[in-house]
Design an enzyme around this catalytic site. Structure first.
Site, PDB file in Angstrom:
ATOM      1  N   LYS A  80       0.820  -1.198   0.000  1.00  0.00           N
ATOM      2  CA  LYS A  80       0.000   0.000   0.000  1.00  0.00           C
ATOM      3  C   LYS A  80       0.866   1.265   0.000  1.00  0.00           C
ATOM      4  O   LYS A  80       0.381   2.361  -0.223  1.00  0.00           O
ATOM      5  CB  LYS A  80      -0.874   0.025   1.277  1.00  0.00           C
ATOM      6  CG  LYS A  80      -1.701  -1.195   1.487  1.00  0.00           C
ATOM      7  CD  LYS A  80      -2.319  -1.175   2.916  1.00  0.00           C
ATOM      8  CE  LYS A  80      -3.042  -2.495   3.121  1.00  0.00           C
ATOM      9  NZ  LYS A  80      -2.742  -3.069   4.462  1.00  0.00           N
ATOM     10  N   GLY A  81       2.148   1.070   0.281  1.00  0.00           N
ATOM     11  CA  GLY A  81       3.041   2.204   0.525  1.00  0.00           C
ATOM     12  C   GLY A  81       3.136   3.229  -0.582  1.00  0.00           C
ATOM     13  O   GLY A  81       3.360   4.408  -0.334  1.00  0.00           O
ATOM     14  N   ASP A 127      15.013   0.123  -0.187  1.00  0.00           N
ATOM     15  CA  ASP A 127      15.753  -0.114   1.049  1.00  0.00           C
ATOM     16  C   ASP A 127      16.826  -1.169   0.751  1.00  0.00           C
ATOM     17  O   ASP A 127      17.850  -0.845   0.148  1.00  0.00           O
ATOM     18  CB  ASP A 127      14.736  -0.562   2.116  1.00  0.00           C
ATOM     19  CG  ASP A 127      15.310  -0.642   3.510  1.00  0.00           C
ATOM     20  OD1 ASP A 127      16.127   0.220   3.868  1.00  0.00           O
ATOM     21  OD2 ASP A 127      14.937  -1.561   4.250  1.00  0.00           O
ATOM     22  N   LYS A 174      17.160   4.715   0.376  1.00  0.00           N
ATOM     23  CA  LYS A 174      18.132   4.619   1.484  1.00  0.00           C
ATOM     24  C   LYS A 174      19.343   3.877   0.957  1.00  0.00           C
ATOM     25  O   LYS A 174      19.456   2.662   1.159  1.00  0.00           O
ATOM     26  CB  LYS A 174      17.535   3.792   2.632  1.00  0.00           C
ATOM     27  CG  LYS A 174      16.617   4.500   3.573  1.00  0.00           C
ATOM     28  CD  LYS A 174      16.358   3.559   4.762  1.00  0.00           C
ATOM     29  CE  LYS A 174      15.026   3.779   5.399  1.00  0.00           C
ATOM     30  NZ  LYS A 174      14.677   2.721   6.375  1.00  0.00           N
ATOM     31  N   PHE A 217      14.336   4.947  10.193  1.00  0.00           N
ATOM     32  CA  PHE A 217      13.019   4.425   9.882  1.00  0.00           C
ATOM     33  C   PHE A 217      12.041   5.587   9.707  1.00  0.00           C
ATOM     34  O   PHE A 217      11.852   6.397  10.606  1.00  0.00           O
ATOM     35  CB  PHE A 217      12.512   3.472  10.964  1.00  0.00           C
ATOM     36  CG  PHE A 217      11.322   2.697  10.500  1.00  0.00           C
ATOM     37  CD1 PHE A 217      11.485   1.546   9.743  1.00  0.00           C
ATOM     38  CD2 PHE A 217      10.030   3.143  10.762  1.00  0.00           C
ATOM     39  CE1 PHE A 217      10.382   0.848   9.260  1.00  0.00           C
ATOM     40  CE2 PHE A 217       8.924   2.451  10.294  1.00  0.00           C
ATOM     41  CZ  PHE A 217       9.101   1.298   9.542  1.00  0.00           C
ATOM     42  N   VAL A 218      11.456   5.678   8.529  1.00  0.00           N
ATOM     43  CA  VAL A 218      10.595   6.815   8.227  1.00  0.00           C
ATOM     44  C   VAL A 218       9.141   6.380   8.026  1.00  0.00           C
ATOM     45  O   VAL A 218       8.865   5.242   7.643  1.00  0.00           O
ATOM     46  CB  VAL A 218      11.084   7.589   6.987  1.00  0.00           C
ATOM     47  CG1 VAL A 218      12.379   8.317   7.282  1.00  0.00           C
ATOM     48  CG2 VAL A 218      11.257   6.669   5.776  1.00  0.00           C
ATOM     49  N   ASP A 271       4.465   3.230   6.422  1.00  0.00           N
ATOM     50  CA  ASP A 271       3.815   2.915   7.691  1.00  0.00           C
ATOM     51  C   ASP A 271       4.771   2.361   8.731  1.00  0.00           C
ATOM     52  O   ASP A 271       5.845   1.854   8.416  1.00  0.00           O
ATOM     53  CB  ASP A 271       2.730   1.858   7.461  1.00  0.00           C
ATOM     54  CG  ASP A 271       3.327   0.471   7.176  1.00  0.00           C
ATOM     55  OD1 ASP A 271       4.086   0.360   6.199  1.00  0.00           O
ATOM     56  OD2 ASP A 271       3.061  -0.466   7.950  1.00  0.00           O
TER      57      ASP A 271
END
Ligand code: IMP
Ligand code: MG
Length: 176
Positions: free
Chosen positions: A41-42, A101, A129, A150-151, A157
């Site tokens: 969903k990001g 990531d 990142k 961690f964002v 989320d």
């Protein structure tokens, strides 16, 4: 433990950057059509904002994947939870993802999409990142390179929370 969020990229800067990316993409694909694949969903907030400012004809589709592993990222394998609704053969495809990531997710998706013979493929993420990379991935465009923190926000989320923040924030845990 309380959760504390500090602003990393304010809403204005996120929006400005995404509009810039949309302008660049529109120029690159002038006279063509685009098919944007959002990874649920990001990527949803990023994908919508990007699509809104692209000036060539756009169609949308979605995919969902999940990682299974023993906790450490590198041991995980990826499972396809939701496949595309429509074929992509012969289309100019853009994969839109929230963050790059370790690279595991995007590497898997790129291979999957390439097997289906799109006319072209571009990979775009809101965040990158670079320090965390474990897998080599061809990333064509990113909104912001960020440090190894961690964002959350703008689709990202923590435990399904904070996706709706209109900025990117760093999540920290405090004692109180
Ligand atoms: P990768 O497969 O290791 O590149 O991880 C990509 C996925 O991990 C992203 O689609 C996110 O769902 C999640 N992720 C990685 N870093 C963060 C973060 O800082 N905040 C929230 N989710 C993250
Ligand atoms: Mg996620």
């Amino acid at each position: 433990m309380a959760e504390k969020i500090s602003v990393l990229v304010p809403a204005h800067d996120v929006e400005d950057r995404i509009r810039g990316m949309a302008a660049e993409i529109s120029e690159r694909y002038a006279g063509e059509e685009l098919h944007i694949i959002g990874i649920l969903k990001g990527s949803v907030f990023f994908m919508c904002e990007l699509a809104k400012y692209i000036t060539v004809p756009v169609t949308l589709d979605f995919m969902s994947v999940s990682s299974y592993g023993s906790g450490t990222a590198s041991s995980g394998t990826i499972k396809l939870k939701k496949d595309l609704d429509d074929p992509i053969e012969g289309k100019n495809v853009i994969i839109a993802e929230d963050i790059l990531d370790s690279g595991r997710t995007l590497k898997y998706l790129i291979e999957l999409i390439k097997e289906r013979n799109p006319k072209s493929l571009m990979t775009v993420t809101l965040l990158d990142k670079p320090e965390r990379r474990e897998y080599e991935v061809d990333l064509d465009m990113t909104g912001f390179e960020i440090p190894d923190k961690f964002v959350v926000g703008y689709g990202l989320d923590y435990d399904q929370k904070y996706r709706n923040l209109n900025y990117i924030g760093v999540l920290e845990f405090t004692e109180d």
